[in-house]
Structures are given as C-alpha cells and as structure tokens.
Enzyme design. Structure first.
Site, PDB file in Angstrom:
ATOM      1  CG  ASP A 111       0.175  -7.810   6.986  1.00  0.00           C
ATOM      2  OD1 ASP A 111      -0.350  -8.713   7.669  1.00  0.00           O
ATOM      3  OD2 ASP A 111      -0.018  -7.697   5.766  1.00  0.00           O
ATOM      4  CG  HIS A 133      -5.385 -14.271   4.578  1.00  0.00           C
ATOM      5  ND1 HIS A 133      -4.433 -13.503   3.951  1.00  0.00           N
ATOM      6  CD2 HIS A 133      -5.079 -15.566   4.290  1.00  0.00           C
ATOM      7  CE1 HIS A 133      -3.580 -14.296   3.317  1.00  0.00           C
ATOM      8  NE2 HIS A 133      -3.948 -15.545   3.508  1.00  0.00           N
TER       9      HIS A 133
END
Length: 398
Positions: A111, A133
């Site tokens: 990430d 997100h």
C-alpha cells in the site's frame, strides 16, 4: 489521447452496472489534484525500506495491481483467522496469527509503494487515488476484526463492538476533514503506527498464545487484553481532536463550507446513521446476534461503511454533495425491520441476507465507479502505460 477528450463507448455489461457519476462530476474530476500534508513517526525510517522494495517491482506492474494484491493477501489471512474464531472467543492455531502479521505487513508495504510505482511510471491519476482509498476502507474493517480475534476480545462484547467500529469511524473522519479542507492530513501517530502495533499484537499471540491476553495484571486488576483497548481509546481521542479541529474551524469553500460548498457537518449524518443502526440492532437483539456472530455482523456493517467511505472520497474528488439516501442501507434496514416484527425471520438468516446485499451493492458500486472513470480518463485500471494521465500529486510536509 488526453483525459476528458471523450469517454470510450462502454460495453453492454459495463452499462448494466450503471454510471455513478454525472458528466459535470467527471469534468470536475479532471481538475482534481491529490494533496497531502504531514508525516507520521514511523514514516521516515520505513521510507528507506519502501524505496528499497520498490526497486524489485517491475515497471510493467500497474500501481492498482499492487494495491489489490496487498488487499487480497490481507483479506485472505484474516478470513483464515475468522474461520477458526467465528465468535472471537476461540484460540486459533499459532500459525494463523503469524500469517495475519505477515499479511498485514505485506499489505502495509504494498500500500505504501503503489503511489511510488505510479510516480515512477508517470501513471498518477484520480483513478489510482480512488482505488487506493477504496481498498483501504475495506482493509480497515478486516484489520479491526483480526486484531480483536488475536486478543480474544469476544469475552467483552461491548469492548469488541467498540473496537470493531472505531476504526471505521476514524477512517471516515480522516476523509471527512479532507472533504472540508481539501487536504489529507497525516498525524504524528497515524495509520502506519496503528498497523505496526497490530503486527506486534499478532506476533505476541503467535508466541504467547491468545490466552495470554486473559492474564490479570496485579494491582490494576484488569486483564492484559484491556491495555491495547485503552490504546485504541487514546488513539481515538488524539486523532479525532485533530480531525474535528479542522472540521469545526471551517472549510475551504464559500463561507467556510466544504470543498463542495456544503455544510461541514453534513458528512456526519452518514457515519452517524451506520453507528446508530449498529448499536440499536446490537442492543435490541433478542437472539444476541452480535455476540454470537460478531465477525459476520461487523463485516456486514463494514461493507456499508466501505461504500459510504468510497462515496465520501469521490465527493471530495469531484467537489460534489454527499447524499444520505443509498441502497447499501437496505441490509441493516432488513435487520432493523426483522427486530421490529419480533424476529419474524431468524436473525442469523437475515444477517446473511443483509451481508450478501451489502457486499454486492458495495462491490458493484466500486467496480462501476472505477470503470466509468477509467473510460472517461482513457486509463487502464490494471495496466501501466507511459501515455497515461500526467502526474496529479501535490504533497507538502507541515
């Protein structure tokens, strides 16, 4: 071809998913620039590791592929833990906790480098920001469940409920203040530090066993598992004080409104409705549906949260109003109505029906959103091209 020069015709199966964004929203999306501020405590040393890790990632691997792969690992390792501990009171084999620690570490690392890969391949875009997100919103739910299982928090249902939903609330508040200020702000103690703490919890359960958290601390006369819970409470107070300082001091819109020109308090209705419904159904259940099926219950509401969080993110990116009405609330609504009619249908059955409805609703929305944006901006979701949109990032350190 330049972004916004006209969307590619959508295949018939894509049209069936629907197009969540209007033409005006798509035009505003073209002007969006990612803006972030702040740096957490662990970020500087971890940046060295992330930069080293990035060199091993081939240029042809798309940033969104990295994000999705990390999410898949995190979800898989947590689902293994859920399989062994469905009521969050059982003790799973030691290797499942180790697997979760490894899965969360891999997710955190991937990430962190997806954005670096995007800048490296000149493929930064609003699509990548939304995808990142969106995956984070779902991962937040699974991390809370995994950590609760690791300390056997099911023996304290109220604390379990609190810890299951506090992560959702904090994630939502982070993007709420972004919707108000236009800048995603990172605190000194933020998601990176939380993830590191959870990895440590998983490792402690690996080598000490989940039963170690039932040890009563002398003098204090509290169980060891309450210490991480108190840490969560402290984190909630610290983070939310920062979030609401930004929210309540007015936004960047006209007369101190949000980036979309709406009330700075309006996004609170959505997360408020989720939490109120979750509490009401939990406390009024005649069959103790949350205590008996906490993982399924949290996952169902987690899907509701994930979609609402995704809508908040895209509302910020398109400078649009956030509407309360949403089909994802059908799932919790069914549980609420079933209780109103004295459990005409078994709550466990209704909970599964709600889970199916909310998960499909969330996935269809997110898929259609990504497909619509990819067509409009002439981007590929899982392919890297040096002809993609120019870099759309602005970051400054406070």
């Amino acid at each position: 071809m330049a972004a916004g020069a006209g969307a590619r015709p959508a295949p018939r199966w894509v049209k069936a998913l629907g197009e969540p964004l209007s033409a005006a929203q798509l035009r505003r999306l073209e002007d969006h620039r990612y803006s972030a501020a702040g740096e957490s405590l662990f970020e500087p040393p971890l940046q060295l590791f992330w930069t080293w890790l990035l060199q091993w990632i081939p240029l042809w691997i798309a940033p969104n592929t990295i994000t999705l792969f990390g999410l898949a690992i995190n979800l898989f390792t947590t689902l293994v833990l859920i399989f062994y501990c469905p009521t969050v009171t059982e003790e799973a084999p030691y290797w499942t906790y180790l697997l979760c620690a490894l899965g969360l570490f891999i997710y955190q690392s991937l990430d962190a480098i997806d954005g670096k890969q995007a800048r490296r391949t000149n493929s930064c875009s609003p699509l990548g920001e939304l995808f990142d997100h969106g995956c984070d919103s779902l991962s937040t739910v699974f991390m809370a469940i995994g950590a609760s299982i690791a300390v056997r928090l099911g023996t304290h249902p109220d604390w379990l409920f609190f810890c299951s939903f506090v992560g959702m609330f904090m994630f939502y508040c982070a993007h709420w203040q972004t919707y108000v200020s236009g800048v995603l702000r990172f605190g000194r103690v933020d998601v990176t530090e939380i993830q590191v703490a959870l990895v440590i919890v998983f490792l402690l359960s690996t080598f000490g066993g989940a039963m170690m958290w039932d040890y009563t601390i002398p003098i204090l006369e509290i169980k060891l598992k309450i210490l991480p819970v108190l840490g969560v409470v402290g984190g909630l107070i610290f983070s939310c004080s920062n979030y609401f300082h930004v929210i309540l001091h007015g936004g960047v819109g006209k007369n101190g409104s949000t980036i979309a020109g709406t009330s700075v308090l309006s996004p609170g209705l959505h997360i408020g409705l989720i939490i109120i419904l979750a509490i009401m159904i939990y406390k009024k259940s005649a069959t103790n549906v949350f205590e008996k099926h906490p993982c399924l219950y949290t996952l169902m509401f987690g899907c509701v949260f994930a979609k609402v969080a995704q809508k908040l993110v895209i509302a910020h990116m398109t400078k649009s109003e956030l509407y309360l009405q949403d089909t994802v609330f059908i799932g919790p609504g069914l549980l609420f109505l079933d209780q109103y009619f004295n459990n005409f249908i078994d709550e466990y059955v209704v909970l599964w029906i709600a889970m199916v409805i909310t998960s499909f609703d969330m996935m269809i929305y997110f898929s259609s959103l990504c497909l619509q944006i990819s067509r409009h901006l002439h981007l590929s979701i899982f392919k890297t091209s040096y002809q993609q949109a120019p870099e759309q990032v602005h970051k400054h350190i406070d």
